[in-house]
Design a protein around this motif. Structure first.
Motif, PDB file in Angstrom:
ATOM      1  N   LYS A   1       0.414  -1.035   0.109  1.00 36.37           N
ATOM      2  CA  LYS A   1       0.111   0.193   0.326  1.00 36.37           C
ATOM      3  C   LYS A   1       0.815   1.403   0.079  1.00 36.37           C
ATOM      4  N   GLY A   2       1.656   1.049   0.553  1.00 35.47           N
ATOM      5  CA  GLY A   2       2.699   2.354   0.632  1.00 35.47           C
ATOM      6  C   GLY A   2       3.622   2.750  -0.533  1.00 35.47           C
ATOM      7  N   ARG A   3       3.818   1.428  -1.504  1.00 36.36           N
ATOM      8  CA  ARG A   3       4.628   1.647  -2.785  1.00 36.36           C
ATOM      9  C   ARG A   3       3.582   2.091  -3.277  1.00 36.36           C
ATOM     10  N   ARG A   4       1.825   1.668  -3.762  1.00 38.87           N
ATOM     11  CA  ARG A   4       1.232   2.261  -4.366  1.00 38.87           C
ATOM     12  C   ARG A   4       1.229   3.060  -4.472  1.00 38.87           C
ATOM     13  N   GLU A   5       0.679   3.703  -3.422  1.00 36.64           N
ATOM     14  CA  GLU A   5       0.047   5.063  -2.790  1.00 36.64           C
ATOM     15  C   GLU A   5       1.379   6.762  -3.211  1.00 36.64           C
ATOM     16  N   SER A   6       2.224   6.064  -3.385  1.00 34.51           N
ATOM     17  CA  SER A   6       3.320   6.922  -3.495  1.00 34.51           C
ATOM     18  C   SER A   6       3.639   6.969  -4.343  1.00 34.51           C
ATOM     19  N   GLU A   7       2.421   6.504  -5.356  1.00 33.08           N
ATOM     20  CA  GLU A   7       2.632   6.567  -7.090  1.00 33.08           C
ATOM     21  C   GLU A   7       1.034   7.094  -7.549  1.00 33.08           C
ATOM     22  N   GLY A   8       0.136   7.309  -6.470  1.00 30.12           N
ATOM     23  CA  GLY A   8      -0.651   7.714  -6.809  1.00 30.12           C
ATOM     24  C   GLY A   8      -2.062   6.211  -7.204  1.00 30.12           C
ATOM     25  N   LYS A   9      -1.382   5.117  -6.897  1.00 29.49           N
ATOM     26  CA  LYS A   9      -2.802   3.732  -7.353  1.00 29.49           C
ATOM     27  C   LYS A   9      -3.855   3.727  -6.620  1.00 29.49           C
ATOM     28  N   VAL A  10      -4.488   3.032  -6.992  1.00 26.81           N
ATOM     29  CA  VAL A  10      -6.039   3.046  -5.988  1.00 26.81           C
ATOM     30  C   VAL A  10      -6.058   1.119  -5.301  1.00 26.81           C
ATOM     31  N   THR A  11      -5.761   1.623  -3.643  1.00 29.85           N
ATOM     32  CA  THR A  11      -5.987   0.265  -2.937  1.00 29.85           C
ATOM     33  C   THR A  11      -7.081   0.696  -2.186  1.00 29.85           C
ATOM     34  N   TYR A  12      -7.753  -0.985  -1.321  1.00 30.55           N
ATOM     35  CA  TYR A  12      -8.730  -0.600  -0.468  1.00 30.55           C
ATOM     36  C   TYR A  12      -8.604  -1.630   0.417  1.00 30.55           C
ATOM     37  N   ASN A  13      -9.061  -1.632   2.228  1.00 27.37           N
ATOM     38  CA  ASN A  13      -8.758  -2.265   2.759  1.00 27.37           C
ATOM     39  C   ASN A  13     -10.018  -3.043   2.722  1.00 27.37           C
ATOM     40  N   ILE A  14      -9.947  -4.564   2.551  1.00 25.73           N
ATOM     41  CA  ILE A  14     -11.002  -5.363   2.877  1.00 25.73           C
ATOM     42  C   ILE A  14     -11.783  -5.079   4.111  1.00 25.73           C
ATOM     43  N   ARG A  15     -11.636  -4.529   4.649  1.00 27.07           N
ATOM     44  CA  ARG A  15     -12.572  -3.958   6.093  1.00 27.07           C
ATOM     45  C   ARG A  15     -13.569  -3.272   6.224  1.00 27.07           C
ATOM     46  N   GLU A  16     -12.589  -2.152   5.487  1.00 23.31           N
ATOM     47  CA  GLU A  16     -13.406  -1.066   4.742  1.00 23.31           C
ATOM     48  C   GLU A  16     -14.688  -1.719   3.798  1.00 23.31           C
ATOM     49  N   LEU A  17     -13.825  -1.754   3.025  1.00 25.50           N
ATOM     50  CA  LEU A  17     -14.415  -2.635   0.822  1.00 25.50           C
ATOM     51  C   LEU A  17     -16.175  -3.500   1.907  1.00 25.50           C
ATOM     52  N   ALA A  18     -16.249  -4.028   3.133  1.00 32.08           N
ATOM     53  CA  ALA A  18     -17.026  -5.712   3.090  1.00 32.08           C
ATOM     54  C   ALA A  18     -17.425  -4.505   4.626  1.00 32.08           C
ATOM     55  N   GLY A  19     -17.286  -3.717   5.154  1.00 31.07           N
ATOM     56  CA  GLY A  19     -18.320  -3.521   6.459  1.00 31.07           C
ATOM     57  C   GLY A  19     -17.677  -3.868   6.959  1.00 31.07           C
ATOM     58  N   LEU A  20     -16.393  -4.494   7.403  1.00 29.85           N
ATOM     59  CA  LEU A  20     -16.146  -5.416   7.844  1.00 29.85           C
ATOM     60  C   LEU A  20     -15.305  -4.653   9.535  1.00 29.85           C
ATOM     61  N   THR A  21     -15.010  -3.286   9.894  1.00 30.69           N
ATOM     62  CA  THR A  21     -14.492  -2.578  10.549  1.00 30.69           C
ATOM     63  C   THR A  21     -14.892  -2.795  11.924  1.00 30.69           C
ATOM     64  N   ASN A  22     -15.445  -3.487  12.608  1.00 25.90           N
ATOM     65  CA  ASN A  22     -15.552  -3.591  13.727  1.00 25.90           C
ATOM     66  C   ASN A  22     -15.298  -5.746  13.775  1.00 25.90           C
ATOM     67  N   VAL A  23     -14.340  -6.100  13.559  1.00 26.60           N
ATOM     68  CA  VAL A  23     -13.750  -7.335  13.485  1.00 26.60           C
ATOM     69  C   VAL A  23     -12.518  -7.240  14.920  1.00 26.60           C
ATOM     70  N   SER A  24     -12.239  -8.130  15.137  1.00 28.08           N
ATOM     71  CA  SER A  24     -11.248  -8.256  16.238  1.00 28.08           C
ATOM     72  C   SER A  24      -9.893  -8.434  15.405  1.00 28.08           C
ATOM     73  N   TYR A  25      -8.822  -7.680  16.229  1.00 26.14           N
ATOM     74  CA  TYR A  25      -7.696  -7.785  15.482  1.00 26.14           C
ATOM     75  C   TYR A  25      -7.167  -9.063  14.833  1.00 26.14           C
ATOM     76  N   ASN A  26      -7.067 -10.410  15.545  1.00 25.55           N
ATOM     77  CA  ASN A  26      -6.751 -11.311  14.734  1.00 25.55           C
ATOM     78  C   ASN A  26      -7.436 -12.477  14.057  1.00 25.55           C
ATOM     79  N   MET A  27      -8.863 -11.213  13.244  1.00 25.03           N
ATOM     80  CA  MET A  27      -9.914 -12.406  12.631  1.00 25.03           C
ATOM     81  C   MET A  27      -9.314 -12.011  11.155  1.00 25.03           C
ATOM     82  N   VAL A  28      -9.319 -10.886  10.161  1.00 23.86           N
ATOM     83  CA  VAL A  28      -8.973 -10.617   9.000  1.00 23.86           C
ATOM     84  C   VAL A  28      -8.491  -9.578   9.054  1.00 23.86           C
TER      85      VAL A  28
END
Length: 456
Positions: A429-456
């Motif tokens: 993600k850090g490399r992609r963002e330095s070049e303006g490339k699109v990245t999504y986080n699966i938790r935000e994309l799937a609405g799983l933001t409240n999932v515990s750390y040790n899951m996905v």
């Protein structure tokens, strides 16, 4: 002497007894262990051809036999430029790497002490970024310390589990970022002196293990014992600490724990500069580009890093946990995988990309079956599906280098979906963002933001 039919009867009884014992032994294993074996051995060997220990449920679990030891860059110098790639690789050995001189002023070294007891290689890369930031802000020369294989697949210290800096990162590009020094230079200047070790979130036992088992016996670097380390609180600024050690020649930086997860993630121009300067080694880039150009017959693809932590803490590769039912945890992760897969395939359709590349550990390959219920399997690619030329097979036989190649494939993707919590994903993600490339986080994309750390 038994008659012949007696021997036959004895043999049959012995065989039956062994079969019954094996059935009882397997049945007594938890369902969690049985699932780990199923997806860590049968599917792993079928999909990737990677050798795996038969005793998967033991503490050491999956073991990938390394193919190269420290200071041995993979030999790709004989690649046929016409048949495989337009760029012929001639890797430089560590002893031949030259750095720009610091003749005007005496060299002031910064030695990164990357704890190899917690976290895998990408966590060590994150620690390296902290050291680079400190070196930039305090005008120090960075010593190129290596990385240790210490992910879920292998643990322990030995020379064949160490991978050199220059086989991981492009030394020439890093040198454009800041002055560099070899380990031999540091040994020459600092081994007879007392290095000052600075540490945030200091763990004495971890430091001692790394000092005694890696730095001294394998690298030949003398470091002071734990009771001589200078622990620093998290609120110490790099500039302040740098001023206090301005006149010291040999400084080592040990960073660990919570400090890694907070201060280094500052999103500023320095961070972007570091992300651009720490570029994978040329050999890695060539291999990664070769496959990214062919994964989807040259058309756009989406890369998805799936890393459910089912095989990690607290259920470490099948070891039952008193506080957590690992079988229940596996069921919960499967439900999350179904939700995540819906979101991934929806994005594939929405963005009209042709293929989906899935980067995941061997013990997480069940995600391919789940995704295959939602889109054609032929449009889902994993490393085991790639047609690998003989010249590139060493990169697929060594788990450390395979991870780097897959990170490069993810870097070139039209869209990248990162795992919820992952240093592997963060590095891409850090490399992609330095070049303006699109990245999504699966938790935000799937609405799983409240999932515990040790899951996905």
């Amino acid at each position: 002497m038994l008659p012949q039919h007696g021997y036959q009867r004895l043999f049959l009884w012995s065989t039956c007894f062994c079969l019954i014992a094996m059935v009882i032994f397997y049945a007594n294993k938890s369902s969690w262990i049985q699932e780990s074996e199923k997806y860590g051995t049968e599917r792993g060997k079928k999909k990737t051809g990677t050798p795996i220990e038969d005793d998967f449920w033991k503490t050491t679990s999956i073991r990938y036999e390394p193919t190269r030891s420290y200071n041995q860059v993979l030999e790709l110098g004989d690649i046929n430029a016409n048949s495989v790639t337009d760029s012929k690789v001639s890797p430089t050995s560590f002893s031949e790497v030259g750095f720009r001189g610091n003749n005007d002023t005496p060299t002031r070294y910064l030695l990164p002490v990357k704890s190899a007891i917690s976290g895998g290689a990408s966590f060590q890369y994150k620690r390296l970024k902290v050291a680079v930031r400190f070196a930039l802000l305090t005008n120090r020369t960075l010593v190129l310390t290596p990385f240790v294989l210490d992910g879920g697949h292998v643990r322990g210290f030995s020379e064949d589990r160490v991978r050199s800096f220059e086989s991981t990162f492009d030394v020439k590009k890093a040198e454009a970022l800041l002055p560099l020094a070899t380990i031999n230079q540091y040994i020459h200047e600092c081994n007879d002196k007392r290095s000052t070790v600075l540490a945030w979130n200091f763990y004495g036992e971890r430091y001692e293990t790394v000092r005694e088992k890696l730095f001294q016996p394998i690298l030949g670097i003398n470091l002071p014992e734990a009771d001589q380390v200078h622990p620093l609180p998290n609120n110490n600024d790099f500039d302040e600490v740098g001023a206090e050690t301005e006149n010291e020649t040999c400084v080592a930086l040990s960073v660990d724990g919570h400090f890694i997860a907070t201060k280094p993630l500052i999103d500023d121009d320095i961070a972007k500069t570091i992300n651009k300067g720490l570029t994978p080694a040329e050999e890695i880039r060539i291999v990664g580009k070769y496959f990214s150009d062919r994964i989807c017959q040259g058309e756009s693809y989406l890369a998805y890093h799936w890393r459910n932590m089912s095989a990690e803490m607290p259920c470490f590769f099948g070891r039952e946990n008193k506080e957590v039912s690992c079988a229940d945890r596996l069921k919960e992760i499967r439900k999350l995988a179904e939700i995540a897969s819906d979101s991934v395939v929806d994005l594939v359709m929405k963005e009209n990309v042709k293929c989906l590349y899935v980067a995941c550990p061997l013990w997480s390959l069940e995600i391919v079956d789940i995704l295959s219920k939602r889109m054609p399997r032929k449009d889902i690619i994993i490393s085991g599906d790639l047609d690998v030329p003989d010249e590139y097979k060493p990169y697929f036989e060594d788990y450390y280098f395979l991870a780097l190649v897959e990170q490069e494939i993810a870097f070139h993707a039209a869209i990248f979906i990162s795992a919820g919590k992952s240093n592997w994903s963060d590095f891409v993600k850090g490399r992609r963002e330095s070049e303006g490339k699109v990245t999504y986080n699966i938790r935000e994309l799937a609405g799983l933001t409240n999932v515990s750390y040790n899951m996905v």
